[in-house]
Design an enzyme around this catalytic site. Structure first.
Site, short mmCIF file in Angstrom:
data_model
loop_
_atom_site.label_atom_id
_atom_site.label_comp_id
_atom_site.label_asym_id
_atom_site.label_seq_id
_atom_site.Cartn_x
_atom_site.Cartn_y
_atom_site.Cartn_z
N ARG A 31 -25.35 14.73 -46.87
CA ARG A 31 -26.11 15.39 -45.82
C ARG A 31 -27.53 15.67 -46.33
O ARG A 31 -27.70 16.28 -47.38
CB ARG A 31 -25.42 16.70 -45.41
CG ARG A 31 -26.12 17.47 -44.31
CD ARG A 31 -26.05 16.78 -42.97
NE ARG A 31 -24.67 16.57 -42.53
CZ ARG A 31 -24.16 15.39 -42.22
NH1 ARG A 31 -24.91 14.29 -42.29
NH2 ARG A 31 -22.91 15.26 -41.84
N GLU A 35 -13.35 15.64 -46.27
CA GLU A 35 -14.73 15.18 -46.39
C GLU A 35 -15.26 15.55 -47.77
O GLU A 35 -15.17 16.71 -48.17
CB GLU A 35 -15.61 15.84 -45.32
CG GLU A 35 -17.09 15.44 -45.43
CD GLU A 35 -17.99 16.19 -44.46
OE1 GLU A 35 -18.92 15.57 -43.94
OE2 GLU A 35 -17.74 17.40 -44.22
N GLN A 69 -18.05 27.69 -39.39
CA GLN A 69 -16.74 27.15 -39.76
C GLN A 69 -15.77 28.29 -40.01
O GLN A 69 -16.13 29.32 -40.56
CB GLN A 69 -16.84 26.29 -41.03
CG GLN A 69 -17.31 24.88 -40.78
CD GLN A 69 -17.30 24.05 -42.06
OE1 GLN A 69 -16.90 24.52 -43.11
NE2 GLN A 69 -17.76 22.82 -41.95
N ARG A 101 -18.50 16.23 -49.42
CA ARG A 101 -19.93 16.47 -49.22
C ARG A 101 -20.63 16.24 -50.56
O ARG A 101 -20.85 17.15 -51.33
CB ARG A 101 -20.14 17.88 -48.68
CG ARG A 101 -19.97 18.03 -47.18
CD ARG A 101 -21.12 17.42 -46.40
NE ARG A 101 -22.38 18.01 -46.81
CZ ARG A 101 -22.88 19.14 -46.30
NH1 ARG A 101 -22.23 19.79 -45.34
NH2 ARG A 101 -24.03 19.62 -46.73
N SER A 134 -19.25 24.84 -45.25
CA SER A 134 -20.32 23.86 -45.45
C SER A 134 -21.27 23.84 -44.26
O SER A 134 -22.26 23.11 -44.28
CB SER A 134 -19.73 22.47 -45.69
OG SER A 134 -19.03 22.02 -44.55
N ARG A 149 -15.54 24.77 -31.59
CA ARG A 149 -14.74 24.15 -32.65
C ARG A 149 -13.25 24.18 -32.31
O ARG A 149 -12.44 23.53 -32.96
CB ARG A 149 -14.98 24.86 -33.99
CG ARG A 149 -16.41 24.76 -34.49
CD ARG A 149 -16.58 25.52 -35.80
NE ARG A 149 -17.95 25.44 -36.30
CZ ARG A 149 -18.43 24.48 -37.07
NH1 ARG A 149 -17.62 23.48 -37.44
NH2 ARG A 149 -19.68 24.49 -37.49
N HIS A 190 -27.67 16.74 -36.69
CA HIS A 190 -27.48 18.18 -36.82
C HIS A 190 -28.80 18.88 -36.56
O HIS A 190 -29.78 18.63 -37.27
CB HIS A 190 -26.98 18.53 -38.22
CG HIS A 190 -25.74 17.77 -38.61
ND1 HIS A 190 -25.78 16.44 -38.98
CD2 HIS A 190 -24.44 18.15 -38.65
CE1 HIS A 190 -24.55 16.04 -39.24
NE2 HIS A 190 -23.73 17.04 -39.05
N LYS A 218 -21.43 11.83 -33.52
CA LYS A 218 -21.25 13.26 -33.81
C LYS A 218 -22.57 14.01 -33.64
O LYS A 218 -23.61 13.56 -34.13
CB LYS A 218 -20.77 13.46 -35.25
CG LYS A 218 -20.68 14.93 -35.68
CD LYS A 218 -20.52 15.06 -37.20
CE LYS A 218 -20.59 16.54 -37.60
NZ LYS A 218 -20.66 16.69 -39.08
#
Length: 255
Positions: free
Chosen positions: A83, A47, A237, A49, A233, A214, A144, A171
């Site tokens: 984002r 990805e 994570q 970002r 990010s 996750r 989000h 998502k």
């Protein structure tokens, strides 16, 4: 029967959850450095970002970096994401520029997926999704919530709405305030997966408290998870290398 999502040689919605690793460099040098480090790694999707990129408001420069980025990662599927600040991103841009940016990048032929936020509104989503699909670019419609975990019914409702709006991959990421919130996210995921979803979905509970979400997507129904290369990010994570080991262990045990 749920349809799978094919992105180059990766089939999302089949087997264990796929791993996506973000590139979050602020300038071209750092972005390319991260790309070089990831090109031979055990991951499925990269990805970019782009909201971290210092010159994101110059589409010409974005395209120049994208072209070089693609040349280093070869055939690894690439997700392009701006984002918004409201949803945890780095910069504030207008909806018009957000729309233009996603359409221009979809038109390059250099990305495989783009991310469009649910709360950008139906007009923006319709325009971007329709354009991207004409260019054979898959679309994640995302949401989000960094403040809370909505009720189970609201999580399911948002995922269903994303599906209705044409998301190839709905998502949602939410913030737990306690352990029960993590269970709410997992229950919503499983309900969506078993009852309403006709395509793969992506869900996660953020922060360290939510890290289990996750890891256990193959059990509850989330088809893709995000791991960090070095810097994270999003809260919670973990290293994509550790993530890969755990996902393989769970997949072996389940099957």
């Amino acid at each position: 029967m749920k349809r799978k999502v094919q992105v180059k040689n990766i089939t999302i919605g089949e087997g264990r959850p796929k791993i996506c690793v973000p590139i979050i460099g602020k300038n071209k040098k750092d972005i390319i450095k991260e790309a070089k480090e990831l090109k031979d790694a055990c991951l499925d999707i990269i990805e970019w970002r782009v909201d971290f990129f210092e010159n994101v408001e110059n589409i010409k420069e974005v395209k120049e970096v994208l072209y070089e980025l693609r040349s280093y990662i070869h055939d690894i599927p690439l997700l392009f994401t701006f984002r918004s600040v409201v949803e945890g991103g780095e910069k504030l841009i207008s909806r018009d520029y957000y729309t233009t940016l996603n359409k221009e990048i979809s038109n390059t032929g250099l990305v495989d997926l783009i991310d469009v936020e649910l709360f950008m509104g139906d007009e923006v989503i319709d325009e971007v999704v329709n354009f991207a699909h004409k260019k054979e670019v898959k679309v994640i419609i995302s949401n989000h919530d960094f403040n809370k975990t909505p009720k189970k019914e609201e999580i399911v409702s948002r995922l269903c709405r994303m599906q209705e709006l044409g998301a190839d991959l709905p998502k949602i990421a939410v913030m737990p305030q306690n352990e029960k919130d993590v269970l709410v996210l997992l229950e919503a995921t499983n309900e969506m997966f078993k009852i309403y979803a006709d395509r793969p979905i992506i869900t996660m509970s953020m922060s360290g408290m939510g890290v289990i979400s996750r890891l256990c997507g193959e059990i509850f129904g989330s088809a893709l998870t995000f791991g960090a290369a070095k810097s994270v990010s999003a809260p919670g994570q973990i290293s994509f290398k550790e993530l890969n080991s755990v996902l393989n262990l769970l997949h072996k045990s389940i099957n």
